[in-house]
Design an enzyme around this catalytic site. Structure first.
Site, PDB file in Angstrom:
ATOM      1  N   CYS A  86     -17.989 112.021  46.783  1.00 57.65           N
ATOM      2  CA  CYS A  86     -19.153 112.874  47.065  1.00 57.65           C
ATOM      3  C   CYS A  86     -18.678 114.204  47.660  1.00 57.65           C
ATOM      4  CB  CYS A  86     -20.110 112.164  48.015  1.00 57.65           C
ATOM      5  SG  CYS A  86     -20.956 110.831  47.204  1.00 57.65           S
ATOM      6  N   GLN A 288     -25.730 104.057  31.646  1.00 51.22           N
ATOM      7  CA  GLN A 288     -25.832 105.227  32.530  1.00 51.22           C
ATOM      8  C   GLN A 288     -26.139 104.792  33.960  1.00 51.22           C
ATOM      9  OE1 GLN A 288     -25.337 108.386  31.818  1.00 51.22           O
ATOM     10  NE2 GLN A 288     -25.425 108.509  29.589  1.00 51.22           N
ATOM     11  N   TYR A 317     -20.825 109.371  19.140  1.00 49.05           N
ATOM     12  CA  TYR A 317     -20.510 108.931  20.507  1.00 49.05           C
ATOM     13  C   TYR A 317     -21.736 108.225  21.111  1.00 49.05           C
ATOM     14  CZ  TYR A 317     -17.180 112.809  19.810  1.00 49.05           C
ATOM     15  OH  TYR A 317     -16.248 113.684  19.314  1.00 49.05           O
ATOM     16  N   GLU A 338     -19.706 104.967  17.257  1.00 46.42           N
ATOM     17  CA  GLU A 338     -19.095 104.785  18.574  1.00 46.42           C
ATOM     18  C   GLU A 338     -17.767 104.057  18.375  1.00 46.42           C
ATOM     19  OE1 GLU A 338     -19.543 105.098  22.080  1.00 46.42           O
ATOM     20  OE2 GLU A 338     -17.782 103.798  22.128  1.00 46.42           O
ATOM     21  N   ASP A 386     -22.642 113.350  22.045  1.00 49.40           N
ATOM     22  CA  ASP A 386     -22.573 113.105  23.504  1.00 49.40           C
ATOM     23  C   ASP A 386     -21.160 112.629  23.823  1.00 49.40           C
ATOM     24  OD1 ASP A 386     -22.965 112.442  26.150  1.00 49.40           O
ATOM     25  OD2 ASP A 386     -24.353 110.808  25.779  1.00 49.40           O
ATOM     26  N   CYS A 413     -20.937 116.234  29.449  1.00 47.23           N
ATOM     27  CA  CYS A 413     -20.681 115.983  30.867  1.00 47.23           C
ATOM     28  C   CYS A 413     -19.575 116.897  31.384  1.00 47.23           C
ATOM     29  CB  CYS A 413     -20.327 114.512  31.097  1.00 47.23           C
ATOM     30  SG  CYS A 413     -18.922 113.965  30.128  1.00 47.23           S
TER      31      CYS A 413
HETATM   32  N1  SAH Z   1     -24.530 108.389  24.297  1.00 48.63           N
HETATM   33  C1  SAH Z   1     -24.175 107.276  25.136  1.00 48.63           C
HETATM   34  C2  SAH Z   1     -22.691 107.235  25.554  1.00 48.63           C
HETATM   35  C3  SAH Z   1     -22.061 108.522  25.947  1.00 48.63           C
HETATM   36  S1  SAH Z   1     -20.484 108.345  26.716  1.00 48.63           S
HETATM   37  C4  SAH Z   1     -25.090 107.212  26.348  1.00 48.63           C
HETATM   38  O1  SAH Z   1     -25.782 108.173  26.655  1.00 48.63           O
HETATM   39  O2  SAH Z   1     -25.138 106.174  26.993  1.00 48.63           O
HETATM   40  C5  SAH Z   1     -19.380 108.788  25.413  1.00 48.63           C
HETATM   41  C6  SAH Z   1     -19.086 107.661  24.449  1.00 48.63           C
HETATM   42  O3  SAH Z   1     -18.166 108.130  23.463  1.00 48.63           O
HETATM   43  C7  SAH Z   1     -18.424 106.423  25.071  1.00 48.63           C
HETATM   44  O4  SAH Z   1     -19.215 105.311  24.773  1.00 48.63           O
HETATM   45  C8  SAH Z   1     -17.043 106.351  24.393  1.00 48.63           C
HETATM   46  O5  SAH Z   1     -16.631 105.026  24.152  1.00 48.63           O
HETATM   47  C9  SAH Z   1     -17.306 107.053  23.080  1.00 48.63           C
HETATM   48  N2  SAH Z   1     -16.153 107.662  22.393  1.00 48.63           N
HETATM   49  C10 SAH Z   1     -15.047 108.214  22.923  1.00 48.63           C
HETATM   50  N3  SAH Z   1     -14.274 108.745  21.960  1.00 48.63           N
HETATM   51  C11 SAH Z   1     -14.904 108.544  20.782  1.00 48.63           C
HETATM   52  C12 SAH Z   1     -14.615 108.878  19.421  1.00 48.63           C
HETATM   53  N4  SAH Z   1     -13.514 109.540  19.103  1.00 48.63           N
HETATM   54  N5  SAH Z   1     -15.500 108.521  18.471  1.00 48.63           N
HETATM   55  C13 SAH Z   1     -16.637 107.852  18.792  1.00 48.63           C
HETATM   56  N6  SAH Z   1     -16.967 107.502  20.064  1.00 48.63           N
HETATM   57  C14 SAH Z   1     -16.111 107.834  21.041  1.00 48.63           C
END
Ligand code: SAH
Length: 462
Positions: A86, A288, A317, A338, A386, A413
Site C-alpha cells: 500500500c 478480480q 486474454y 486465453e 485485456d 493494467c
Molecule cells: N479479462 C480477464 C483476465 C485478464 S488478466 C478478467 O478481466 O478477469 C490477463 C489474462 O491474460 C490472464 O488470464 C493471463 O493468463 C492471460 N494471458 C497472458 N498471456 C496471454 C497470451 N499470450 N495469450 C492469451 N492470454 C494470455
C-alpha cells in the site's frame, strides 16, 4: 566519478519534491539530477539523506519534513504501508486519484504521443478501504504460536498481521480464525529455509454479492494433521464458509498454490456475481479482487464496445470469461481466447451456468490463435483486449490492424504498455477516442484504464 554528480552518498540536503514516480516515491531535482525519495510528496520541503547514487538518478531517505503537502494523511496501518504494497497510504484518497489520473495523462502523452486524446476523470471508490475479496498469507511461527501476514521485503521474516484494512472484513476474520485454530492444534508452520513443516499459506476468498466464503489451507505435506477437527472448528467459527479446500504444494518455490486440490468440506467452488453474470470460482481460478470496481470497469468496456446484438466480438486474454460473458449479453457471438487452459474450462462452465450459448472459448496464445482465425477468414467487428502488464503482443496488434475491426476496447493494467500499444494502433489507422481510468486498487500505485479505439474514418464520423 561521483564528483561530477551534484550529490554524494551520505550527504544531507534540503529539497522540494516536484513529482511522484510510478511506484509512488517523491522526485526532487538537484541541479537537474533526480533523487527518488520514498514517502516524499509533491510540493513538500524536506531534509533527505542521500543513500545511493547512480549515474542518472539517486535514492534518498526522508529525514525531516519542513512543509507538508495538503494531501498527506496519517498512515492507518504502518505494516501495510511498508510491506503490504500500500505505497500510497500516506496520500489522501483525493490525492491518490489525482496522482493516478496525472500518471495516465503523462504516460499517454510522453510514450504514446497522443496529444488530443480525451482522458476522463478517474472513477474512484466511495470508500477506498476493505475492497479486496481475497487474501493469501504466508504462515510462520513465533514463540510457539502460528503467525501470518506479510514477508518483510528481501527476507523470510513474516510480520504477523491480524487486520488488513484493504481486505473485506470477512476475509480478515477467516484468515485469523484459521490461524488460531491451526495454532491451537499445533500444526507446524512451513519453514522455507529447511523445507520442513506443514502449513505454508492460508487463503480466503469471499463472494461479496453472495456472502459465500472459501478457505484454502496450503500445505507442504499431503497429510494435514487433525483434519476433521480443523474442519469442524472452522465451520463452527465462520458462518459464511461454503467451501474448505486443501491444496498441496510440496515444491521449494515462491508460487503459492500447488497442483493437487481436495475438498475437505462443502463445495468445490463458491459463487459470485458481477452485475447479473454469475461466476463459479474454484481455489485455483483467477478472479478480480475488487468486485465493486470490476463492475464499473466492465460496464465501461460494454459501453465502449457499443454492441447491438449483431456483432462478432473477440475477447483476447479472457481469463475465466468475465468480460466475454458480460459482452455476450449484447453481442451476436463472442470468442474468448486465453493461454491458461484451466481458465478456459472455467469460462465454459460459467457460460453454461448463465445459460449463455453465444460465447465460445479457445485455449492458446492470443497472438497465435487470433492471426490463425483471421487467415481462415474469421474476423471480428469488435476486438476487446485485456492483456497482462507487458501489454499486447506485436503480432496481435498487427492482426488487429489488418483485420480492421470497427472498434477496439483496450482494458489495461499498465499505462506505459497501453500508451505504446495505442501508438501502434494509431499508426495502423486507428484513433484513440477516449480513455477512462478506473481505480481498482486504492492505496496502491496500480491504475487500470479502459480505452475506446475506433477506425480513423469511423472516429471522424462520430
Ligand atoms: N479479462 C480477464 C483476465 C485478464 S488478466 C478478467 O478481466 O478477469 C490477463 C489474462 O491474460 C490472464 O488470464 C493471463 O493468463 C492471460 N494471458 C497472458 N498471456 C496471454 C497470451 N499470450 N495469450 C492469451 N492470454 C494470455
Amino acid at each position: 566519478m561521483n564528483r561530477t554528480l551534484p550529490v554524494t552518498k551520505n550527504d544531507y540536503i534540503d529539497v522540494v519534491f516536484e513529482d511522484l514516480t510510478h511506484d509512488g516515491a517523491g522526485v526532487a531535482k538537484v541541479d537537474g539530477y533526480p533523487l527518488f525519495v520514498p514517502n516524499g510528496l509533491p510540493g513538500e520541503k524536506a531534509k533527505v539523506k542521500v543513500i545511493k547514487v547512480n549515474k542518472s538518478y539517486g535514492i534518498g531517505r526522508l529525514i525531516e519534513l519542513y512543509e507538508k503537502s495538503p494531501y498527506r494523511v496519517e498512515i492507518e496501518q504502518q505494516d501495510l504501508h511498508k510491506y503490504g504494497g500500500c505505497q500510497l497510504e500516506h496520500i489522501s484518497y483525493e490525492g491518490q486519484l489525482k496522482y493516478k489520473e496525472n500518471q495516465v495523462r503523462q504516460v499517454l502523452t510522453r510514450i504514446g504521443k497522443l496529444e488530443d486524446v480525451v482522458i476522463h476523470p478517474i472513477l474512484g471508490m466511495d470508500s477506498p478501504w476493505r475492497y479486496r475479496n481475497k487474501a493469501q498469507v504466508p504462515v510462520g511461527e513465533k514463540d510457539g504460536k502460528l503467525i501470518a501476514g506479510f514477508f518483510k521485503p528481501r527476507s523470510h521474516e513474516i510480520v504477523d498481521t491480524n487486520e488488513s484494512l484493504i481486505q473485506i472484513k470477512e476475509v480478515n476474520e477467516a484468515v485469523n480464525a484459521v490461524k488460531e485454530i491451526c495454532s491451537q492444534h499445533s500444526i507446524p508452520a512451513y519453514q522455507e529455509e529447511t523445507h520442513k513443516g506443514v502449513l505454508r499459506h492460508i487463503m480466503a476468498r469471499y463472494g461479496k454479492q453472495t456472502g459465500e466464503l472459501m478457505v484454502v489451507l496450503i500445505t507442504r505435506t499431503a497429510e494435514l494433521p487433525h483434519k476433521n477437527k480443523l474442519v469442524d472448528e472452522i465451520v463452527a467459527r465462520l458462518p459464511h464458509v461454503k467451501s474448505i479446500v486443501h491444496n498441496v504444494n510440496s515444491k521449494r518455490t515462491n508460487v503459492i498454490l500447488g497442483e493437487k486440490t481436495t475438498v475437505l468440506w462443502g463445495n468445490e467452488v463458491i459463487y459470485d456475481y458481477i452485475g447479473n453474470v454469475k461466476f463459479a470460482i474454484s481455489a485455483l481460478s483467477f478472479y478480480q479482487v475488487n468486485p465493486d470496481q470490476t463492475r464499473v470497469l466492465y460496464e465501461k468496456a460494454l459501453e465502449y464496445a457499443d454492441l447491438n446484438e449483431k456483432e462478432t466480438v473477440i475477447d483476447a486474454y479472457c481469463g475465466i470469461g468475465t468480460i466475454s460473458l458480460f459482452l455476450a449479453q449484447k453481442a451476436r457471438k463472442v470468442f474468448g481466447v486465453e493461454v491458461v487452459s484451466e481458465a478456459i474450462e472455467d469460462a465454459k462452465r460459467n457460460a453454461k451456468l448463465n445459460g449463455i450459448n453465444n460465447a465460445e472459448f479457445a485455449a492458446g496464445e492470443a497472438e497465435v490463435v487470433i492471426p490463425k482465425w483471421y487467415k481462415e477468414g474469421n474476423a471480428a467487428d469488435v476486438m476487446v483486449v485485456d492483456p497482462p502488464r507487458k501489454g499486447c503482443d506485436e503480432a496481435l496488434l498487427q492482426t488487429i490492424i489488418e483485420m480492421r475491426p470497427k472498434k477496439v476496447v483496450y482494458v489495461s493494467c499498465n499505462p506505459a504498455t497501453l500508451a505504446r500499444d495505442l501508438r501502434i494502433l494509431e499508426d495502423g489507422g486507428y484513433k484513440t477516442v477516449e480513455v477512462q481510468p478506473v481505480d481498482m486498487f486504492p492505496q496502491t500505485t496500480h491504475v487500470e484504464c479502459v480505452s475506446k479505439i475506433a477506425l480513423k474514418e469511423e472516429a471522424g464520423a462520430q
